[in-house]
Enzyme design. Structure first.
Site, mmCIF file in Angstrom:
data_model
loop_
_atom_site.group_PDB
_atom_site.id
_atom_site.type_symbol
_atom_site.label_atom_id
_atom_site.label_comp_id
_atom_site.label_asym_id
_atom_site.label_seq_id
_atom_site.Cartn_x
_atom_site.Cartn_y
_atom_site.Cartn_z
ATOM 1 N N SER A 209 -11.287 -0.258 2.124
ATOM 2 C CA SER A 209 -10.602 -0.612 3.370
ATOM 3 C C SER A 209 -10.010 0.648 3.978
ATOM 4 O O SER A 209 -9.093 1.253 3.401
ATOM 5 C CB SER A 209 -9.503 -1.643 3.091
ATOM 6 N N GLU B 283 -5.838 4.485 5.214
ATOM 7 C CA GLU B 283 -5.436 4.455 3.808
ATOM 8 C C GLU B 283 -5.784 5.735 3.054
ATOM 9 O O GLU B 283 -5.038 6.150 2.173
ATOM 10 C CB GLU B 283 -6.090 3.262 3.090
ATOM 11 N N ARG C 256 0.819 -1.220 0.000
ATOM 12 C CA ARG C 256 0.000 0.000 0.000
ATOM 13 C C ARG C 256 0.853 1.271 0.000
ATOM 14 O O ARG C 256 0.510 2.273 0.612
ATOM 15 C CB ARG C 256 -0.961 0.022 1.192
#
Length: 377
Positions: free
Chosen positions: A262, A369, A182
């Site tokens: 998410s 995120e 990520r």
């Protein structure tokens, strides 16, 4: 806000009015994001070519006019009220396929799932596990999007960038992006704008290796099948089914999908932290639950834990808090959702509660995120 509007009128409006590939549109960030949250930018410019994106960003930067580049809006948490910046929508969306070589090139504004769908329909494999992920193609390398055992890093070869700090427009090798879980060196920097991506896919119609347990099980892949592959069309259909079951495929009629996907990354921790978490889980929920705790190998001898699992074990079940305007999805604890009447502050307060609760319970800090604009956790 008034000085910004004056700068825009003096230096930008006339340029926009002369171009066919830039439109001045009236919108709010609530209309531009999958969370349906966020106030109104000073102006919004929709750019339908890569050249337009470069020229508009360059012009705004030249006159020190703050801006936010927006793709699919699936990874943004934006403050309420008037937002003192120009929203630049990347709306160029061409996709080019070479079935013989397996090369795919997409404009940054192409809808990501359209890219996946087109590739699979044309007998190309490699990104079918990334089906159903909301957002645009240009966002995928920024945080190295991944799901079901596949990351964009597995297939990405080059990214076309406009570097705001130097004014250079160039193709950059994926190896130069420092891609990891990520993360890329583009993330959170605002130094470059992604204009296009190039992928190298399989042209035999087969999927990427099936390495994710849940997906492998539903596709009847045996533990003895090393690097097992299936038809990309079959894998895409199953991934979409699984994601829809979890509320992870955007549907404007389903508030469980009014999210940023998410919300927290899965924490990567030391083996000592893993043992500490197991001990706490055993005290709170018993030895069987502790033994079943998801834990995966990561680089450098570290371990990756499941953020969703930790959130639930810390006392935040699906749908928490009951009747709140912002809640955890009723289908997946890792998605923070707007139930239709939430404000950005409602969402931020929920994120803060969950993050602090997990840290207090397990000593593990969850990292969000999404990109935050005008608001912080």
């Amino acid at each position: 806000m008034e000085p910004l509007l004056q700068l825009f009128d003096a230096h930008v409006r006339g340029v926009v009015e002369k171009r066919d590939d830039v439109q001045l549109v009236d919108t709010t960030f609530a209309q531009l994001t999958t969370l349906h949250l966020g106030g109104r930018p000073a102006h919004t410019l929709r750019c339908t070519t890569r050249d337009a994106v470069v020229d508009i960003v360059q012009l705004l930067d030249k006159h020190n006019i703050p801006l936010l580049v927006v793709g699919g809006g699936s990874n943004l948490v934006i403050a309420d009220g008037d937002i003192p910046l120009i929203a630049v929508i990347v709306a160029c969306d061409e996709i080019y396929l070479d079935k013989e070589t397996g090369e795919l090139e997409a404009d940054a504004g192409a809808v990501w799932d359209t890219v996946v769908s087109l590739s699979v329909d044309q007998g190309m494999g490699g990104i079918e596990c990334l089906s159903g992920i909301p957002g645009s193609a240009g966002a995928t390398p920024v945080q190295n999007v991944g799901a079901y055992g596949v990351e964009i890093a597995d297939v990405l070869t080059e990214v076309e960038l406009y570097r705001r700090d130097t004014g250079v427009r160039e193709w950059v090798r994926s190896a130069d992006l420092e891609l990891s879980y990520r993360y890329s060196n583009l993330k959170f920097t605002n130094k470059a704008v992604v204009l296009g991506i190039r992928l190298r896919l399989r042209n035999d119609g087969l999927s990427a290796p099936l390495r994710f347990g849940e997906l492998a099980r539903v596709l009847n892949v045996s533990v003895n099948e090393i690097e097992a592959r299936r038809l990309a069309t079959t894998v895409r259909a199953e991934v979409l089914r699984l994601r829809k079951k979890k509320g992870m495929v955007y549907n404007p009629d389903d508030h469980d999908t009014w999210s940023a996907g998410s919300f927290f990354t899965n924490p990567i921790v030391s083996p000592e932290v893993v043992q500490h978490v197991r001990t706490v889980v055993e005290k709170l929920h018993g030895a069987d639950d502790a033994a079943a705790m998801p834990c995966f190998d990561a680089s450098g001898g570290r371990k990756k834990l499941s953020a969703a699992w930790l959130i639930e074990r810390a006392g935040y079940p699906k749908g928490y808090p009951e009747d709140g305007p912002a809640r955890l999805s009723t289908k997946h604890t890792l998605a923070l959702t707007n139930r239709g009447s939430a404000t950005t502050e409602d969402l931020v307060e929920l994120a803060r509660t969950v993050r602090n609760g997990v840290e207090k319970t397990f000593g593990v800090s969850l990292a969000p995120e999404p990109v935050w604009v005008g608001v912080s956790l």
